[in-house]
Scaffold this motif. Structure first.
Motif, PDB file in Angstrom:
ATOM      1  N   TYR A  53       1.087  -1.230  -0.245  1.00 53.43           N
ATOM      2  CA  TYR A  53       0.118   0.186   0.082  1.00 53.43           C
ATOM      3  C   TYR A  53       0.878   1.119  -0.005  1.00 53.43           C
ATOM      4  O   TYR A  53       0.344   2.444   0.112  1.00 53.43           O
ATOM      5  N   ALA A  54       2.376   1.021   0.092  1.00 54.52           N
ATOM      6  CA  ALA A  54       2.979   2.423  -0.109  1.00 54.52           C
ATOM      7  C   ALA A  54       2.960   3.116  -1.550  1.00 54.52           C
ATOM      8  O   ALA A  54       3.129   4.095  -1.662  1.00 54.52           O
ATOM      9  N   GLY A  55       1.946   2.503  -2.423  1.00 55.02           N
ATOM     10  CA  GLY A  55       1.857   3.299  -3.782  1.00 55.02           C
ATOM     11  C   GLY A  55       2.718   3.239  -4.538  1.00 55.02           C
ATOM     12  O   GLY A  55       2.782   4.337  -5.455  1.00 55.02           O
ATOM     13  N   ILE A  56       3.874   2.464  -4.516  1.00 52.45           N
ATOM     14  CA  ILE A  56       4.920   2.508  -5.718  1.00 52.45           C
ATOM     15  C   ILE A  56       4.600   1.512  -6.655  1.00 52.45           C
ATOM     16  O   ILE A  56       5.000   0.362  -6.564  1.00 52.45           O
ATOM     17  N   GLU A  57       3.815   2.142  -7.733  1.00 49.46           N
ATOM     18  CA  GLU A  57       3.598   1.155  -8.851  1.00 49.46           C
ATOM     19  C   GLU A  57       4.078   1.684 -10.085  1.00 49.46           C
ATOM     20  O   GLU A  57       4.205   3.057 -10.288  1.00 49.46           O
ATOM     21  N   ARG A  58       4.259   1.131 -11.127  1.00 50.44           N
ATOM     22  CA  ARG A  58       4.495   1.595 -12.423  1.00 50.44           C
ATOM     23  C   ARG A  58       3.894   0.483 -13.520  1.00 50.44           C
ATOM     24  O   ARG A  58       3.737  -0.738 -13.207  1.00 50.44           O
ATOM     25  N   GLN A  59       3.532   1.182 -14.614  1.00 51.17           N
ATOM     26  CA  GLN A  59       3.481   0.318 -15.753  1.00 51.17           C
ATOM     27  C   GLN A  59       4.561   0.220 -16.462  1.00 51.17           C
ATOM     28  O   GLN A  59       5.293   0.950 -17.091  1.00 51.17           O
ATOM     29  N   ILE A  60       4.897  -1.223 -16.773  1.00 51.86           N
ATOM     30  CA  ILE A  60       6.144  -1.367 -17.493  1.00 51.86           C
ATOM     31  C   ILE A  60       5.501  -1.293 -18.842  1.00 51.86           C
ATOM     32  O   ILE A  60       6.579  -0.726 -19.574  1.00 51.86           O
ATOM     33  N   ASP A  61       4.768  -2.145 -19.413  1.00 49.14           N
ATOM     34  CA  ASP A  61       4.135  -1.667 -20.691  1.00 49.14           C
ATOM     35  C   ASP A  61       2.468  -2.106 -20.447  1.00 49.14           C
ATOM     36  O   ASP A  61       2.290  -2.298 -19.659  1.00 49.14           O
ATOM     37  N   SER A  62       2.066  -1.959 -21.686  1.00 49.01           N
ATOM     38  CA  SER A  62       0.420  -1.690 -21.802  1.00 49.01           C
ATOM     39  C   SER A  62       0.011  -3.051 -21.146  1.00 49.01           C
ATOM     40  O   SER A  62      -1.043  -3.482 -20.287  1.00 49.01           O
ATOM     41  N   ASP A  63       0.934  -4.211 -21.176  1.00 49.15           N
ATOM     42  CA  ASP A  63       0.307  -5.362 -20.550  1.00 49.15           C
ATOM     43  C   ASP A  63       1.022  -6.036 -19.185  1.00 49.15           C
ATOM     44  O   ASP A  63       0.754  -7.044 -18.694  1.00 49.15           O
ATOM     45  N   THR A  64       1.948  -5.273 -18.666  1.00 50.77           N
ATOM     46  CA  THR A  64       2.732  -5.605 -17.424  1.00 50.77           C
ATOM     47  C   THR A  64       2.488  -4.251 -16.559  1.00 50.77           C
ATOM     48  O   THR A  64       3.032  -3.037 -16.738  1.00 50.77           O
ATOM     49  N   ALA A  65       2.163  -4.726 -15.176  1.00 44.54           N
ATOM     50  CA  ALA A  65       2.291  -3.595 -14.236  1.00 44.54           C
ATOM     51  C   ALA A  65       2.971  -4.023 -12.938  1.00 44.54           C
ATOM     52  O   ALA A  65       3.164  -5.433 -12.971  1.00 44.54           O
ATOM     53  N   GLU A  66       3.633  -3.215 -12.203  1.00 46.24           N
ATOM     54  CA  GLU A  66       4.564  -3.752 -11.051  1.00 46.24           C
ATOM     55  C   GLU A  66       4.065  -2.846  -9.923  1.00 46.24           C
ATOM     56  O   GLU A  66       3.973  -1.880  -9.954  1.00 46.24           O
ATOM     57  N   SER A  67       3.968  -3.464  -8.869  1.00 41.81           N
ATOM     58  CA  SER A  67       3.833  -2.768  -7.395  1.00 41.81           C
ATOM     59  C   SER A  67       4.959  -3.321  -6.460  1.00 41.81           C
ATOM     60  O   SER A  67       5.199  -4.537  -6.553  1.00 41.81           O
TER      61      SER A  67
END
Ligand code: ATP
Length: 330
Positions: free
Chosen positions: A123-137
């Motif tokens: 829940y620290a809110g550190i997220e990114r979209q790596i590409d349109s089909d992949t996200a990372e938290s």
């Protein structure tokens, strides 16, 4: 006279706040309520659901009682609850879950205190979209936050005569992050030889909770497991209408029910004030007003024992009738 910030919220917030203020007043405890509005209703006039005056009031008074506040979805505002927790560094989410008289549930001997770390993990809110089909938290766990929540749980156990603090992780899989949370717990536990230690994996905990919840006492968990398990425990004792909570930091504490603003029953005089009342009872204990806390709690129990219950608990009492019955039994 003690001054306490009162955020009376929206939806059913004002109705249940009124009930709780009346009950505390009838118990004979004089409190100067510093009433602060927040949420969707103040955005028009003040441009934000959480104006600085609300945070300033809590900083001044150190303690707040908070009814549910709605944050409008999709309008770019951060949740009032999350913002308050971050701004005031309310690192511990405390949810005592104990059976109440005459409320039928599967088990009659639940008395669990959930202590949830409130500031990091997934829940620290550190997220990114790596590409349109992949996200990372990112699952962020630090020794500092893990040790302070473990210490909070043990201190709570000592002050409230609890026997055991059980740490909940998935350290067999997330060896580094949950491993650090577990290691921090073990270090802190060494300072509390009088409190029994226990370690459990979160999946096993969930199964045990629905089969035999009475074996658990105080649970301490990282943020995500804490969020899920505390709702599970609320379900064990009768659901949202009775589930109390608190967010506590070093300097400030905000006591609030688990439920939201329940707009579907707003203004119908059927909202159950129990969850906010029990949050207030915990607040009174926190400020050292134990006698008033015990008196109010026992008046609530007598009311429930007599079968005076709001519709969410299967009764037909209005909010007003329920409140008046508690006042009568003070
Ligand atoms: P939020 O998103 O604001 O947390 P939510 O969608 O999780 O809200 P709640 O508002 O917490 O939902 O409540 C869900 C339903 O449970 C309500 O619509 C209402 O019917 C019931 N409920 C919640 N709190 C109470 C209460 N204090 N008394 C009676 N019923 C309640």
């Amino acid at each position: 006279m003690k001054t306490i910030t009162l955020i009376n919220g929206d939806g059913i917030g004002p109705e249940i706040s009124d009930a709780v203020v009346k009950i505390i007043d009838a118990a004979g405890l004089k409190i100067n309520w510093d009433v602060q509005t927040a949420g969707a209703d103040v955005i028009g006039a003040e441009g934000t659901p959480l104006p600085d005056r609300v945070v300033d009031s809590i900083k001044r008074n150190k303690v707040a009682l908070k009814a549910p506040v709605t944050t409008p979805i999709g309008k770019g505002f951060r949740s009032v609850n999350v913002q308050l927790r971050k701004t005031l560094d309310l690192y511990a989410n405390l949810r005592p879950c104990k059976n109440l008289p005459n409320i039928e549930t599967k088990f009659n001997d639940v008395d669990i205190v959930v202590v949830r770390e409130n500031t990091e993990d997934l829940y620290a809110g550190i997220e990114r979209q790596i590409d349109s089909d992949t996200a990372e938290s990112i699952k962020l766990i630090t020794r500092c936050a893990s040790e302070r929540i473990a210490k909070f749980a043990f201190e709570y156990a000592v002050k409230n005569n609890r026997k055991e603090v059980c740490v909940v992780t998935k350290a067999n899989i997330m060896k580094l992050s949950d491993g650090l949370f577990l290691d921090s717990y073990r270090k802190v536990a060494e300072n509390y030889p009088q409190i029994h230690n226990r370690e459990i994996l979160v999946d096993n905990l969930c199964m045990q909770l629905v089969q035999n919840p009475s074996q658990f006492d105080v649970l301490v968990l990282p943020n995500l497991y804490g969020d899920i398990v505390s709702d599970l425990c609320a379900g064990l004792i009768g659901g949202l209408g009775v589930a109390q909570g608190a967010n506590i930091g070093v300097d400030y504490a905000v006591f609030e029910p688990v439920h939201g603003s329940a707009p579907d029953i707003k203004g119908k005089n059927i909202a159950n004030p129990t969850a906010l009342l029990l949050s207030a009872v915990e607040m009174l204990k926190y400020i050292g007003e134990n006698k008033y806390a015990e008196n109010i709690e026992s008046a609530l129990f007598k009311t429930l024992q007599l079968g005076v219950k709001t519709p969410d608990l299967g009764g037909n009492a209005t909010t007003e009738e329920f409140t008046n019955s508690i006042i009568k039994h003070l």
